[in-house]
Design an enzyme around this catalytic site. Structure first.
Site, PDB file in Angstrom:
ATOM      1  N   HIS A 101       0.844  -1.197   0.000  1.00  0.00           N
ATOM      2  CA  HIS A 101       0.000   0.000   0.000  1.00  0.00           C
ATOM      3  C   HIS A 101       0.874   1.240   0.000  1.00  0.00           C
ATOM      4  CE1 HIS A 101       0.582  -1.570   4.072  1.00  0.00           C
ATOM      5  NE2 HIS A 101       0.652  -0.314   4.488  1.00  0.00           N
ATOM      6  N   HIS A 103       0.791   5.050   1.299  1.00  0.00           N
ATOM      7  CA  HIS A 103       0.098   6.018   2.154  1.00  0.00           C
ATOM      8  C   HIS A 103       0.142   7.391   1.478  1.00  0.00           C
ATOM      9  CE1 HIS A 103       0.203   3.626   6.045  1.00  0.00           C
ATOM     10  NE2 HIS A 103       1.197   3.042   5.421  1.00  0.00           N
TER      11      HIS A 103
HETATM   12  P1  5GP Z   1       1.534  -0.051   7.434  1.00  0.00           P
HETATM   13  O1  5GP Z   1       1.874   0.141   8.890  1.00  0.00           O
HETATM   14  O2  5GP Z   1       1.479  -1.513   7.079  1.00  0.00           O
HETATM   15  O3  5GP Z   1       2.370   0.752   6.490  1.00  0.00           O
HETATM   16  O4  5GP Z   1       0.090   0.562   7.254  1.00  0.00           O
HETATM   17  C1  5GP Z   1      -1.079  -0.152   7.445  1.00  0.00           C
HETATM   18  C2  5GP Z   1      -2.181   0.866   7.579  1.00  0.00           C
HETATM   19  O5  5GP Z   1      -3.427   0.198   7.393  1.00  0.00           O
HETATM   20  C3  5GP Z   1      -2.221   1.563   8.936  1.00  0.00           C
HETATM   21  O6  5GP Z   1      -2.092   2.962   8.742  1.00  0.00           O
HETATM   22  C4  5GP Z   1      -3.586   1.155   9.490  1.00  0.00           C
HETATM   23  O7  5GP Z   1      -4.205   2.202  10.198  1.00  0.00           O
HETATM   24  C5  5GP Z   1      -4.369   0.768   8.251  1.00  0.00           C
HETATM   25  N1  5GP Z   1      -5.376  -0.242   8.471  1.00  0.00           N
HETATM   26  C6  5GP Z   1      -5.197  -1.422   9.131  1.00  0.00           C
HETATM   27  N2  5GP Z   1      -6.341  -2.135   9.128  1.00  0.00           N
HETATM   28  C7  5GP Z   1      -7.256  -1.385   8.438  1.00  0.00           C
HETATM   29  C8  5GP Z   1      -8.639  -1.603   8.103  1.00  0.00           C
HETATM   30  O8  5GP Z   1      -9.255  -2.619   8.423  1.00  0.00           O
HETATM   31  N3  5GP Z   1      -9.245  -0.619   7.397  1.00  0.00           N
HETATM   32  C9  5GP Z   1      -8.597   0.523   7.015  1.00  0.00           C
HETATM   33  N4  5GP Z   1      -9.312   1.424   6.319  1.00  0.00           N
HETATM   34  N5  5GP Z   1      -7.300   0.746   7.308  1.00  0.00           N
HETATM   35  C10 5GP Z   1      -6.640  -0.193   8.016  1.00  0.00           C
END
Ligand code: 5GP
Ligand code: ZN
Length: 115
Positions: A101, A103
């Site tokens: 993903h 951001h």
């Molecule tokens: P990472 O830490 O892997 O770069 O980012 C994962 C992101 O996914 C985090 O910012 C977290 O808040 C978001 N996230 C995790 N679970 C969900 C979910 O079920 N729905 C949404 N909309 N965001 C999620």
């Protein structure tokens, strides 16, 4: 799709999310735990675990993620003030969801270096 992948389930519509855009290759939705006034995630519909797991065949979708993020930034009216695109990778990168993903963070000045 991996059975336990939250983001695959969001793509499929099996888990609710505030989707801003979706087409045949990408899905865009609001982060559930926003770290800035605008915090949006841009993901490939296909399951790629992380940028470190992407292969040369993923070149087109990787480009599309970046272009989509820039397009959404314009649509959300944050492009003029500026924004930050982030891809966390692996443990030290802070990755918590293992479906690639991008951001899109905006709506406040971003600090550098990041935490
Ligand atoms: P990472 O830490 O892997 O770069 O980012 C994962 C992101 O996914 C985090 O910012 C977290 O808040 C978001 N996230 C995790 N679970 C969900 C979910 O079920 N729905 C949404 N909309 N965001 C999620
Ligand atoms: Zn997935």
């Amino acid at each position: 799709m991996p059975q336990d992948c939250i983001f695959c389930k969001i793509v499929a519509g099996d888990i609710k999310a505030t989707k801003l855009y979706q087409d045949e290759s990408v899905t865009v939705f609001k982060d559930i735990n926003p770290q800035a006034p605008t915090h949006i995630l841009v993901i490939p519909n296909q399951h790629i675990e992380a940028i470190s797991e992407a292969s040369p065949e993923d070149q087109v979708i990787l480009g599309k993620l970046m272009l989509t993020a820039a397009h959404i930034a314009r649509e959300e009216s944050v492009a003029d003030n500026g924004y930050r695109l982030v891809v966390n990778n692996g443990r030290d990168g802070g990755q918590t969801v293992f479906h690639l993903h991008v951001h899109l963070l905006a709506g406040r000045p971003m600090r550098w270096p990041p935490g």
